[in-house]
Design an enzyme around this catalytic site. Sequence first.
Site, PDB file in Angstrom:
ATOM      1  N   HIS A  84       0.809  -1.443  -0.042  1.00  0.00           N
ATOM      2  CA  HIS A  84      -0.093  -0.036   0.125  1.00  0.00           C
ATOM      3  C   HIS A  84       0.818   1.385  -0.116  1.00  0.00           C
ATOM      4  O   HIS A  84       1.440   1.776   1.001  1.00  0.00           O
ATOM      5  CB  HIS A  84      -1.013   0.028   1.121  1.00  0.00           C
ATOM      6  N   HIS A 321      -4.144   3.115  -3.335  1.00  0.00           N
ATOM      7  CA  HIS A 321      -4.376   2.547  -1.863  1.00  0.00           C
ATOM      8  C   HIS A 321      -3.749   1.148  -1.748  1.00  0.00           C
ATOM      9  O   HIS A 321      -2.840   0.977  -0.712  1.00  0.00           O
ATOM     10  CB  HIS A 321      -5.843   2.463  -1.587  1.00  0.00           C
ATOM     11  N   GLU A 469     -17.241  -4.552  24.426  1.00  0.00           N
ATOM     12  CA  GLU A 469     -16.316  -5.627  24.535  1.00  0.00           C
ATOM     13  C   GLU A 469     -15.290  -5.492  23.505  1.00  0.00           C
ATOM     14  O   GLU A 469     -14.239  -6.223  23.645  1.00  0.00           O
ATOM     15  CB  GLU A 469     -17.335  -6.865  24.198  1.00  0.00           C
ATOM     16  N   HIS A 532     -27.783 -16.373  25.124  1.00  0.00           N
ATOM     17  CA  HIS A 532     -26.561 -16.082  25.957  1.00  0.00           C
ATOM     18  C   HIS A 532     -26.096 -17.482  26.369  1.00  0.00           C
ATOM     19  O   HIS A 532     -25.031 -17.464  27.300  1.00  0.00           O
ATOM     20  CB  HIS A 532     -27.333 -15.350  27.394  1.00  0.00           C
TER      21      HIS A 532
END
Length: 721
Positions: A84, A321, A469, A532
């Site tokens: 890149h 890029h 998280e 869960h």
Amino acid sequence: MARMPTPIPTTFASSVASGHGLLLVRGRRSTRAARALSLGTPGGRSGTAIHSSRQPAAAELVEQSVNTIRFLAVDAVEKANSGHPGLPMGCAPLGHVLFDEFLRFNPRNPGWFDRDRFVLSAGHGCMLQYALLHLAGYPGVTMDDLKAFRQWGSRTPGHPENFETPGVEVTTGPLGQGFANAVGLALAEKHLAARFNKPDLCIVDHYTYVVLGDGCQMEGVVNEASSLAGHWGLGKLIAFYDDNHISIDGSTDIAFSENVLARYEALGWHTVWVKNGNSGYDDIRAAIKEAKEVKDKPSLIKVTTTIGYGSPNKASTHSVHGSALGPKEVEATRNNLLWLHEPFHVPDEVKRHWGHHIDEGASLEAEWNAKFSEYEKKYHQEAAELNSIISGELHAGWDKALPTYTPESPADATRNISQQCLNALAKVIPGFLGGSADLASSNMTLLKMFGDFQKDTPQERNIRFGVREHAMGAICNAIALHSPGLIPYCSTFFVFTDYMRAPIRLSALCGSGVIYVMTHDSIGLGEDGPTHQPVEQLFSLRAMPNILVLRPADGNETSAAYRTAVVNRQRPSILAFSRQKLPQLAGTSVEGVAKGGYIISDNSSGNKPDLILIGTGSELEIAAKAADDLRKEGKTVRVVSLVCWELFEEQSEEYKDSVLPSEVTSRISIEAGVTLGWEKYIGQKGKAIGIDRFGSSAPAGKIYKELGLTVEHIIATAKSI
């Protein structure tokens, strides 16, 4: 309205006329004395050292340096035919100013404790970092290393890796992870400074700088981490947003039109905009100086650049890029920027100029060492604790603080026993700290003798991550990498490891010894239901290289799991704990857990039981009860705790055969998760009792019964084989 890209001059004459020319930058030639960084003397501001910038080099030398950086990147990508080049070409001015004039480091000792940290969150542009490290004199990044970019065995991999390249602090590449790492590094600095700095001796005093791009800004983890950084007031975190408006698919206008500066201001950040990042050196310098004056909040410096700057036909396009320019465009770019040198050329004057960092870095570290020697004399206890954090050496007998249990000890959920272990370790390990994702009272992760790490109480050790998280894992990765003796833990429900899969994987890849405290580890959590209830998470994490997955069955195994996690500083540990109460089993041991799998009971002789029952976690109790009943019927039964597959696989073949003898083919595994993977331990004739479906919403006992995780089912299965 979309921002028009900065025009790229096609000739040197037009570049001067357009105002983007290479010779329009002004500066003063600096002497060695002027370049030396003045640290000042403690005092005035509670002993805070003065981080002054070095005097910039003369304008012509700056331009030579910047073009050296650009073309080292261009040539390396071209030689590899992979990489890149666009970001290094656009960010070279920023990179030069930051590394040459502001960053404090010692290239001959990349691990010097009080160095400034630099993170390239936009890791695809890693040739920018490699070129800067090479020029700065890092012996581990030679010209041969640059020429071996992206090749087998090289120290210049396709994205920055801390375990491969000296001077790379964290492993970046997945967009946004590096930015969240930078937040973790800045948190560590603020925490240690609050704990150990004294009015007369400022011993912890460094900045964290990070470069992120448009792609990073789009990733949700960046917003999570940015929110926390603003909340915590991380004043020594300075982020550079490479605003080039290009991503892989094209202009960012197709998917990204928000006001980034307004968002960061709302998140509690100080913001600055450098509108000409291509040649506005003085503006870049001024922005960094302004950011360093802001002490109570992090700073975002938006630097508008042209991706692929200097390329006549590819600048400001997505084609620059992620792929090499190609021979014709490389030649055109060389002509455009008047860089008429062979590939990988570094002018002698650039080498001489950058060479000052070697002596200067050694002086910076020597000055700090002298200061720390004085600190040791005045503050013996604090110095001993900080030394432990810097070196990673733990006090002898630290593991004796962990609790032990007997079969007569009351039954308890391993999440509760986990909290006893956490609090025991915090008393004997100075660098032990952590928290959970808004579940501390359920994960049982509070350190009761400490308060909360907050903006005004950064010396405390309970970190409140909120419901974040993803950022939590990435932040903890960086805390662990900041200093060997910082041992972070983070926690949520086991099923939500899915929300933090990326940082867990990077923990394993980069050798960051984070302790992941995961509770509610099975269908035993009951009524919350299948959303869960983790069933596939155990196996999916066991499939990951360089990670330990431990599922303890009782108190002694829980203590042993923590001991294992603390000892393993070069790989993370997943500790999976129960919500429901479990009895303290006879036969479990710290020594056994250290080997991953071991025998907890056996009424056979000659290493030839009729049947082997293998369990983990809450199901080990069920296996033990089934064994007792089968023994009453005259069977010889061995019960094995396979608490950690990875540790078991590291044992000798002789030991493994002593636990699971190859001659015994009658084997049953029992675990409240998918059965995939158990065939390795039960063999072709064995049976795996588990859950190859999602769970259900009901009381835990009912779910266990309906899904066959019972003593009765084990006995029936045993009789069938």
